[in-house]
Scaffold this active site. Sequence first.
Site, PDB file in Angstrom:
ATOM      1  N   HIS A  80       0.838  -1.211   0.000  1.00 12.49           N
ATOM      2  CA  HIS A  80       0.000   0.000   0.000  1.00 12.49           C
ATOM      3  C   HIS A  80       0.871   1.258   0.000  1.00 12.49           C
ATOM      4  O   HIS A  80       0.585   2.228  -0.717  1.00 12.49           O
ATOM      5  CB  HIS A  80      -0.894   0.051   1.254  1.00 12.49           C
ATOM      6  N   LYS A 110     -15.992  -6.810   5.085  1.00 11.76           N
ATOM      7  CA  LYS A 110     -15.150  -7.915   5.524  1.00 11.76           C
ATOM      8  C   LYS A 110     -14.907  -7.765   7.018  1.00 11.76           C
ATOM      9  O   LYS A 110     -15.069  -6.662   7.568  1.00 11.76           O
ATOM     10  CB  LYS A 110     -13.823  -7.959   4.764  1.00 11.76           C
ATOM     11  N   ARG A 123      -2.427  -6.321  -8.265  1.00  8.86           N
ATOM     12  CA  ARG A 123      -1.434  -7.388  -8.129  1.00  8.86           C
ATOM     13  C   ARG A 123      -1.726  -8.436  -9.200  1.00  8.86           C
ATOM     14  O   ARG A 123      -1.382  -8.254 -10.343  1.00  8.86           O
ATOM     15  CB  ARG A 123      -1.494  -8.000  -6.722  1.00  8.86           C
ATOM     16  N   SER A 144      -3.109  -7.763   2.957  1.00  9.20           N
ATOM     17  CA  SER A 144      -3.411  -7.617   4.385  1.00  9.20           C
ATOM     18  C   SER A 144      -3.863  -8.955   4.964  1.00  9.20           C
ATOM     19  O   SER A 144      -3.496  -9.312   6.092  1.00  9.20           O
ATOM     20  CB  SER A 144      -4.495  -6.562   4.600  1.00  9.20           C
TER      21      SER A 144
HETATM   22  P1  ADP Z   1      -9.942  -3.057  -0.337  1.00  5.81           P
HETATM   23  O1  ADP Z   1      -9.954  -1.588  -0.571  1.00  5.81           O
HETATM   24  O2  ADP Z   1     -10.425  -3.807  -1.550  1.00  5.81           O
HETATM   25  O3  ADP Z   1     -10.556  -3.492   0.941  1.00  5.81           O
HETATM   26  P2  ADP Z   1      -7.155  -3.078   0.532  1.00  5.81           P
HETATM   27  O4  ADP Z   1      -7.431  -2.119   1.602  1.00  5.81           O
HETATM   28  O5  ADP Z   1      -6.375  -4.309   0.930  1.00  5.81           O
HETATM   29  O6  ADP Z   1      -8.418  -3.557  -0.257  1.00  5.81           O
HETATM   30  O7  ADP Z   1      -6.302  -2.390  -0.618  1.00  5.81           O
HETATM   31  C1  ADP Z   1      -6.572  -1.109  -1.132  1.00  5.81           C
HETATM   32  C2  ADP Z   1      -6.016  -1.043  -2.547  1.00  5.81           C
HETATM   33  O8  ADP Z   1      -4.620  -1.342  -2.557  1.00  5.81           O
HETATM   34  C3  ADP Z   1      -6.645  -2.046  -3.523  1.00  5.81           C
HETATM   35  O9  ADP Z   1      -6.731  -1.442  -4.791  1.00  5.81           O
HETATM   36  C4  ADP Z   1      -5.678  -3.192  -3.548  1.00  5.81           C
HETATM   37  O10 ADP Z   1      -5.737  -3.918  -4.761  1.00  5.81           O
HETATM   38  C5  ADP Z   1      -4.355  -2.432  -3.428  1.00  5.81           C
HETATM   39  N1  ADP Z   1      -3.296  -3.276  -2.890  1.00  5.81           N
HETATM   40  C6  ADP Z   1      -3.333  -4.078  -1.807  1.00  5.81           C
HETATM   41  N2  ADP Z   1      -2.154  -4.711  -1.610  1.00  5.81           N
HETATM   42  C7  ADP Z   1      -1.326  -4.295  -2.618  1.00  5.81           C
HETATM   43  C8  ADP Z   1       0.021  -4.589  -2.999  1.00  5.81           C
HETATM   44  N3  ADP Z   1       0.757  -5.466  -2.321  1.00  5.81           N
HETATM   45  N4  ADP Z   1       0.524  -3.982  -4.102  1.00  5.81           N
HETATM   46  C9  ADP Z   1      -0.248  -3.120  -4.804  1.00  5.81           C
HETATM   47  N5  ADP Z   1      -1.529  -2.799  -4.506  1.00  5.81           N
HETATM   48  C10 ADP Z   1      -2.060  -3.369  -3.425  1.00  5.81           C
END
Ligand code: ADP
Length: 161
Positions: free
Chosen positions: A17, A41, A90, A128
Amino acid sequence: MTSALYPGSFDPVTKGHVDIAQRAAGLFDKITIAVYDAPPKQLLFTTEQRVDMMKKAVAHIKNAEVISYSTLTIELARKIGAKVMIRGLRMGSDFDYEFEMSLMNRKLDPEIDTVCLMTSQEYEFVSSSLIKEAAKLGGALNEFVPEHVAYALRVKYGLDK
Ligand code: ADP
């Protein structure tokens, strides 16, 4: 001035992130990282904890701010005057989900576009949910999350005081 919104659950923030936030901050004048209050979630950390961990993780990014929100993401984008939404990609399955969501968001507001940044190779498998699984089993996390997040996870799972 072009502002971008980077929304997510960030439960917890990972180095994947932070990498996306940092690269987005280089492309836009200002980025707002918005921690979603009630994603569909089960959460490990409270909104306040997720915001605090994110604030520490991006303290070095001068044109980034961190907030929380509980409205529709597109409404937040409109409210703060962001023309762009940032998401990270990813593997293939991310694409399907992000594609659907960006089409839906464009229906809701055609003036706001989604920009997806590809993950950096070293964070391709960092999520995460995997981090939480590894933390529960006492795995080493420093490669994947900032130090203060690794500590918070250890405390959460009773592996550190
Ligand atoms: P969500 O918003 O779907 O609940 P997250 O909070 O985990 O998901 O992630 C926020 C954004 O960051 C999403 O677009 C997710 O695809 C992206 N993301 C999560 N992990 C990574 C990573 N390792 N590399 C690049 N982007 C990521």
